[in-house]
Each structure stands twice: as C-alpha cells, then as structure tokens.
Design a protein around this motif. Structure first.
Motif, PDB file in Angstrom:
ATOM      1  N   GLU A   1     -13.705 -48.623 -15.626  1.00 22.39           N
ATOM      2  CA  GLU A   1     -12.525 -49.306 -14.801  1.00 22.39           C
ATOM      3  C   GLU A   1     -11.739 -50.352 -15.915  1.00 22.39           C
ATOM      4  O   GLU A   1     -12.368 -51.443 -16.065  1.00 22.39           O
ATOM      5  CB  GLU A   1     -13.240 -49.921 -13.497  1.00 22.39           C
ATOM      6  CG  GLU A   1     -11.920 -50.583 -12.889  1.00 22.39           C
ATOM      7  CD  GLU A   1     -12.477 -50.959 -11.412  1.00 22.39           C
ATOM      8  OE1 GLU A   1     -11.657 -51.434 -10.754  1.00 22.39           O
ATOM      9  OE2 GLU A   1     -13.679 -51.342 -11.423  1.00 22.39           O
TER      10      GLU A   1
ATOM     11  N   TYR B   1      -4.640 -50.945 -16.068  1.00 21.94           N
ATOM     12  CA  TYR B   1      -3.788 -49.787 -16.152  1.00 21.94           C
ATOM     13  C   TYR B   1      -2.360 -50.212 -16.190  1.00 21.94           C
ATOM     14  O   TYR B   1      -1.680 -50.642 -14.872  1.00 21.94           O
ATOM     15  CB  TYR B   1      -4.193 -48.877 -14.963  1.00 21.94           C
ATOM     16  CG  TYR B   1      -3.213 -47.673 -14.986  1.00 21.94           C
ATOM     17  CD1 TYR B   1      -2.496 -47.072 -15.748  1.00 21.94           C
ATOM     18  CD2 TYR B   1      -3.575 -46.627 -13.823  1.00 21.94           C
ATOM     19  CE1 TYR B   1      -2.053 -45.749 -16.159  1.00 21.94           C
ATOM     20  CE2 TYR B   1      -3.042 -45.512 -13.706  1.00 21.94           C
ATOM     21  CZ  TYR B   1      -2.140 -44.975 -14.703  1.00 21.94           C
ATOM     22  OH  TYR B   1      -1.681 -43.537 -14.846  1.00 21.94           O
TER      23      TYR B   1
ATOM     24  N   LYS C   1       0.686 -48.219 -14.276  1.00 21.92           N
ATOM     25  CA  LYS C   1       0.538 -48.205 -12.856  1.00 21.92           C
ATOM     26  C   LYS C   1       0.974 -49.596 -12.380  1.00 21.92           C
ATOM     27  O   LYS C   1       1.652 -49.922 -11.091  1.00 21.92           O
ATOM     28  CB  LYS C   1      -0.779 -47.913 -12.221  1.00 21.92           C
ATOM     29  CG  LYS C   1      -1.010 -47.688 -10.912  1.00 21.92           C
ATOM     30  CD  LYS C   1      -0.216 -46.782 -10.267  1.00 21.92           C
ATOM     31  CE  LYS C   1      -0.393 -45.293 -10.801  1.00 21.92           C
ATOM     32  NZ  LYS C   1       0.489 -44.185 -10.069  1.00 21.92           N
TER      33      LYS C   1
ATOM     34  N   SER D   1      -6.179 -51.647 -11.734  1.00 21.39           N
ATOM     35  CA  SER D   1      -7.064 -50.660 -12.615  1.00 21.39           C
ATOM     36  C   SER D   1      -6.755 -49.493 -12.538  1.00 21.39           C
ATOM     37  O   SER D   1      -5.933 -49.107 -11.576  1.00 21.39           O
ATOM     38  CB  SER D   1      -8.575 -51.039 -12.223  1.00 21.39           C
ATOM     39  OG  SER D   1      -8.730 -50.599 -10.884  1.00 21.39           O
ATOM     40  N   ASN D   2      -7.252 -48.382 -13.303  1.00 23.13           N
ATOM     41  CA  ASN D   2      -6.803 -47.068 -13.460  1.00 23.13           C
ATOM     42  C   ASN D   2      -7.627 -46.351 -12.313  1.00 23.13           C
ATOM     43  O   ASN D   2      -8.243 -46.759 -11.533  1.00 23.13           O
ATOM     44  CB  ASN D   2      -7.427 -46.470 -14.906  1.00 23.13           C
ATOM     45  CG  ASN D   2      -8.969 -46.922 -14.775  1.00 23.13           C
ATOM     46  OD1 ASN D   2      -9.558 -47.913 -14.925  1.00 23.13           O
ATOM     47  ND2 ASN D   2      -9.714 -45.669 -15.130  1.00 23.13           N
TER      48      ASN D   2
END
Length: 143
Positions: A99, A102, A105, A122-123
């Motif tokens: 994790e 990101y 995003k 986070s991703n």
C-alpha cells in the motif's frame, strides 16, 4: 441480403464511445475529511506553543534523499530552507508496503497541485488516505 446491406462490425472506438463509464469510486462515498482550518492553523504552532513534542528533525541536503517512519496520528513537515527546490515525496503503509501513495489518483480526486485539507491517497485496492496536508506554504495557485 446483399453484401452491401450487411452491417459492418463496429470499431473499438465506436463501442468505447457508446459504452457508459463504470464508476470505480464515488467521491461522495470517500471517508469524510477530518479537521478544518481551525485545527490546521493550531497545528502550525503546536510545538512552539507546547501542545506537541518535536520527536525528530532532519535536514535533507539538496539533490539528496532521506526516509523516516511516521506513526499514524503523527505529523511531519517538509520545509525548503535553501531557496527554491523541488521536494519529491513518497509514502507507504508501515504495516503493508504494497500500500503506497498513489499520486495520480490523489490528483484526480483533489487537483493537480494538492493543498491544505487535501489527503494523499493510497493505491488500489486500498484507496484510503495515508496523510493529510495541514499546511501549504507554496500557494501554487491554479493551472
């Protein structure tokens, strides 16, 4: 039916344009922001006001890098002290290095240049806030 009357198969482009998008996440369903201007303002001077304890201070020389651990609920600050610089930053979950921050995003959900109150997400499949920006001294503006 003649060959001229037969319909040609749709191109991938035509199919894509006719297909309704699938919402992967709905911004209104994300966890609510915590804090606010009053909290963020008080955090700016929390150490000098004796309301927080400075645990560690380190300097990252220009063109260099450092890493450090920040437990949940703690603050960290990046300050450019030697003139204009670019401060690249990444973060990972301490309990699960899969994790990670990101950035694309995060920029989709907030803006190209994040600022006070925006969260660093986070991703996938986690998609949760890893950190919140509590102060922005860059004041980049709008693209």
């Amino acid at each position: 039916m003649s060959s001229q009357q037969q319909q040609q198969p749709k191109s991938r482009k035509e199919i894509a344009r006719q297909t309704k998008p699938i919402v992967c996440y709905a911004v209104e369903n994300l966890p609510a922001k915590k804090g606010g201007d009053e909290l963020y303002s008080s955090l700016r001077t929390a150490v000098t006001d004796g309301k927080a304890t400075l645990i560690e201070k380190l300097e990252i020389p220009p063109k260099d890098a450092r890493s450090w651990k920040v437990p949940a609920g703690h603050m960290w600050r990046i300050v450019c002290t030697h003139g204009p610089q670019v401060a690249d930053m990444n973060c990972w979950s301490l309990s699960n290095p899969k994790e990670r921050f990101y950035s694309s995003k995060t920029r989709q959900m907030h803006a190209t240049h994040v600022t006070t109150g925006d969260r660093l997400w986070s991703n996938m499949p986690f998609l949760r806030p890893l950190a919140t920006i509590t102060e922005d001294t860059i004041a980049y503006g709008f693209d």
